[in-house]
Design an enzyme around this catalytic site. Structure first.
Site, PDB file in Angstrom:
ATOM      1  CD  GLN A 166       6.044  22.765  16.455  1.00 12.05           C
ATOM      2  OE1 GLN A 166       5.900  21.615  16.040  1.00 12.05           O
ATOM      3  NE2 GLN A 166       6.442  23.767  15.676  1.00 12.05           N
ATOM      4  CB  VAL A 188      10.010  26.862  13.921  1.00  8.04           C
ATOM      5  CG1 VAL A 188       9.539  25.733  14.843  1.00  8.04           C
ATOM      6  CG2 VAL A 188      11.153  26.388  13.043  1.00  8.04           C
ATOM      7  CB  ALA A 189       4.180  26.794  14.300  1.00  7.85           C
ATOM      8  CG  HIS A 196       4.032  19.424  12.258  1.00 11.68           C
ATOM      9  ND1 HIS A 196       4.177  18.307  11.471  1.00 11.68           N
ATOM     10  CD2 HIS A 196       4.388  20.471  11.492  1.00 11.68           C
ATOM     11  CE1 HIS A 196       4.627  18.664  10.279  1.00 11.68           C
ATOM     12  NE2 HIS A 196       4.751  19.974  10.260  1.00 11.68           N
ATOM     13  CD  GLU A 246       6.522  25.352   6.546  1.00 14.02           C
ATOM     14  OE1 GLU A 246       5.817  24.332   6.722  1.00 14.02           O
ATOM     15  OE2 GLU A 246       7.055  25.976   7.475  1.00 14.02           O
ATOM     16  CG  HIS A 249       3.194  21.797   6.531  1.00 16.50           C
ATOM     17  ND1 HIS A 249       3.592  21.676   7.850  1.00 16.50           N
ATOM     18  CD2 HIS A 249       1.848  21.860   6.554  1.00 16.50           C
ATOM     19  CE1 HIS A 249       2.516  21.676   8.635  1.00 16.50           C
ATOM     20  NE2 HIS A 249       1.438  21.786   7.863  1.00 16.50           N
TER      21      HIS A 249
HETATM   22 ZN   LIG Z   1       5.355  21.051   8.640  1.00 18.07          ZN
END
Ligand SMILES: [Zn+2]
Length: 298
Positions: A166, A188-189, A196, A246, A249
């Site tokens: 990540q 993006v986290a 995730h 998203e 997701h």
């Molecule tokens: Zn995702």
């Protein structure tokens, strides 16, 4: 009074008593029939006023009711038998909330490892990340199998990601947007704030807007809730989730919960708040609370 008359009186009393008894039986029968007719629907309201609603075991039912995480435990079996013959517990849920405001604890990345299992390659199209939380495994594989059985090529693209992976993805996004970490975090986290990192979600087929125009996405919109998955970052909820739309997701929350969330039109953030659920609920999974998912793996 003659003997004859006394006998006549006794006979009449016996007759009246019999008629009264017969009437009582008829009244009870009518009451029972009315009660049966009233309970003819699939839903039985819980009398203990906890707000819980019990859903019948009717596998074909599309009822959107649920027993919420906060309600009292009831032992009524409630299962969904998938088209490919997998039996799933509709009450099992995982409501851990992870976002920018609710990051994972520092030790999570290590501790979650014991809960991960490998996804068989018939269900995925990516060899880089291949693991999912073992409690989610029966649900995600049953969902993919059901889609594939209908000729829809649904596949898991990105399920569990380690903190390191990540972090790598996040840094790449930071570089892409010229070093602005806050801007990068909307796409993006940050490591530790991504679902995730929990193994409770997955991206399907591709992490791309193109997914929205596929039959896989259409299938997911129609069927994912039956397997406990919700579209985690809807188009009209960006201000609440803090994450861009998203289409690819999807997050496992549980079958009954997913249906309730969709019916109420909520995000996980809103649902957690509405139900007053601890965002850190089930942080590491809990084998003792729900054994069903384990049994299904076997
Ligand atoms: Zn995702």
């Amino acid at each position: 009074m003659t003997e004859k008359r006394r006998k006549a009186i006794i006979r009449r009393r016996i007759f009246i008593a019999l008629v009264a008894a017969l009437l009582a039986v008829i009244i009870v029968l009518v009451a029972v029939i009315v009660a049966i007719i009233k309970n003819g629907s699939n839903i039985n309201n819980d009398d203990n006023s906890s707000g819980a609603v019990l859903v019948s075991s009717d596998a074909s039912s599309n009822q959107s009711d649920t027993s919420s995480a906060e309600s009292e435990v009831d032992d009524t079996p409630s299962v969904f038998v998938t088209p490919t013959g997998v039996t799933l517990d509709t009450k099992f849920s995982r409501l851990l909330l992870i976002n920018g405001e609710h990051p994972l604890p520092d030790d999570y990345d290590t501790n979650v490892r014991e809960y991960l299992v490998e996804i068989d390659d018939q269900y995925r199209n990516n060899d880089y990340v291949t693991q999912i939380h073992k409690e989610v495994y029966p649900y995600i594989t049953a969902m993919v199998a059901a889609a594939q059985a209908e000729g829809v090529n649904l596949q898991v693209w990105s399920p569990f990601r380690s903190y390191a992976i990540q972090n790598d993805l996040f840094q790449r996004q930071v570089n892409r947007v010229g070093g602005d970490e806050d801007l990068a975090a909307t796409v993006v986290a940050r490591p530790g704030t991504s679902e995730h990192n929990t193994g409770l979600c997955a991206d399907f087929n591709m992490a791309s807007d193109a997914f929205e125009n596929t039959d896989m996405y259409t299938w997911m919109c129609e069927n994912a809730e039956d397997y406990g998955f919700i579209l985690r970052y809807p188009k009209d909820k960006i201000d609440i989730t803090g994450v861009i739309y998203e289409s690819w997701h999807w997050r496992f929350v549980g079958i009954d919960v997913a249906k309730e969330i969709n019916e109420l039109g909520l995000t996980l953030e809103e649902y957690i708040e509405l139900k007053n659920i601890d965002p850190a609920i089930d942080m590491y999974g809990d084998d003792s609370a729900n054994g069903t998912a384990e049994q299904i793996i076997d």
